[in-house]
Design an enzyme around this catalytic site. Structure first.
Site, PDB file in Angstrom:
ATOM      1  CG  HIS A 115      40.804  33.542  40.444  1.00 39.83           C
ATOM      2  ND1 HIS A 115      40.523  34.469  41.420  1.00 39.83           N
ATOM      3  CD2 HIS A 115      39.856  33.711  39.488  1.00 39.83           C
ATOM      4  CE1 HIS A 115      39.444  35.163  41.083  1.00 39.83           C
ATOM      5  NE2 HIS A 115      39.023  34.722  39.918  1.00 39.83           N
ATOM      6  CG  HIS A 156      38.640  41.902  38.802  1.00 37.46           C
ATOM      7  ND1 HIS A 156      38.035  40.727  38.428  1.00 37.46           N
ATOM      8  CD2 HIS A 156      37.805  42.484  39.694  1.00 37.46           C
ATOM      9  CE1 HIS A 156      36.889  40.597  39.067  1.00 37.46           C
ATOM     10  NE2 HIS A 156      36.721  41.653  39.828  1.00 37.46           N
TER      11      HIS A 156
END
Length: 342
Positions: free
Chosen positions: A26, A68
């Site tokens: 991730h 992100h």
């Protein structure tokens, strides 16, 4: 009227996945290095991750970069650059107001003058020693890294997420054709290629589905709904009927962990329901810090202390998930491999 979330159910231990479980890094090994940096992705690969995950946003000159969010205030040192002070602004993105600096207001050359910083400094203070050391990587650089390490029979895949695609389309930067073209140029356009494309939006994935054979993953969460309002809510998606609709364009789903097991509550029917629709499940995100773990798996009361992440992973693997996202891929690989050996 919103649909209810899947009902709790007693699920048999060691339910079988549809596919051998994969470990998805991730944002790289983001528990140990600032997220979305080549250093984070490289460490994840070294730790044995099957896929590395770049969240994708676009620059002013339409280059995909890994961040992100398009708001780079908290993930770069942009605030320390006086030459960019005037670009601080407020924007409404997917219905929420954000004040800061945004990738679509910078060319790639300008972004390359910035350096990444740790996004969660209070929880991951050790990562702050890497602040200022790493660039913002492009998708092309992430692809090159994965290919560089795909040697000796090992294949490292990528698992890109389109971030805010309808927002980017509205401001004149549509993502779909550009992403498909870049992946095709890398030699990837078939279901067997080591790529999953994920999105929280629906129409974005449907458009991509019409352009490529690559596997798609519909992301969803325990609350709210997609920003493109293509369906009423994520809860509606998670019903058996909703999952059948998702299966028409997606290979699998990426639910938040709470959609499968909310803390220490009994598991829901989501794994069985998704498998019945032919969908794989790749839930997100396993993190080691107490604040992200259910009470029974926490160690002490300090939110930043690491709890029993290994046990959390084992719980979900026993429910039959087909893979999972984690900020600590080294731990994920160890747990997954130990279960394979049993």
């Amino acid at each position: 009227m919103p649909h209810p979330v899947p009902a709790p159910v007693t699920t048999p231990a060691a339910a079988q996945p549809l596919s051998a479980p994969i470990v998805i890094a991730h944002r790289g090994a983001s528990g140990l290095r600032p997220e979305h940096t080549i250093a984070s992705y490289t460490l994840a690969i070294e730790q044995g991750a099957d896929f590395i995950e770049p969240d994708l946003v676009l620059t002013k000159d339409d280059v995909f970069v890994a961040r992100h969010e398009n708001d780079i205030t908290g993930t770069t040192d942009v605030a320390k650059h006086p030459e960019f002070a005037a670009r601080r602004t407020t924007k409404v993105i997917d219905g929420e107001s954000h004040t800061g600096w945004f990738t679509e207001d910078f060319t790639l050359a300008e972004l390359k003058t910035l350096r990444a910083v740790e996004r969660l400094p209070k929880l991951r203070p050790d990562n702050m020693r890497y602040d200022g050391k790493f660039e913002v990587p492009t998708l092309a650089e992430v692809i090159a890294l994965a290919k560089q390490h795909s040697v000796g029979g090992r294949v490292v895949g990528i698992y890109p997420e389109t971030k805010h695609p309808s927002y980017f389309a509205r401001i004149g930067h549509p993502m779909e054709a550009r992403l498909v073209a870049e992946l095709k140029a890398a030699g990837w356009d078939k279901p067997s290629d080591p790529v999953f494309i994920q999105s929280f939006e629906v129409d974005n994935l449907k458009r991509i589905h019409a352009m490529t054979g690559l596997r798609l993953i519909q992301l969803m969460d325990a609350s709210g709904g997609p920003a493109d309002h293509a369906v009423p809510s994520y809860a509606a998606m998670a019903t058996p009927e909703g999952l059948k609709a998702v299966a028409k364009y997606a290979y699998g789903i990426g639910p938040g962990l709470a959609m499968i097991e909310n803390g220490d509550a009994p598991p829901t029917t989501l794994v069985a329901d998704a498998h019945a629709a032919g969908l794989r499940l790749h839930p997100w995100t396993f993190r080691a810090e107490n604040i992200f773990l259910p009470p029974s798996l926490q160690t002490g009361t300090d939110p930043a202390v690491h709890g029993r992440i290994e046990d959390a992973m084992r719980r979900y693997l026993a429910l039959g998930i087909d893979g999972f996202f984690t900020d600590f891929p080294g731990i994920g690989v160890k747990v997954r491999n130990a279960l394979k050996e049993k």
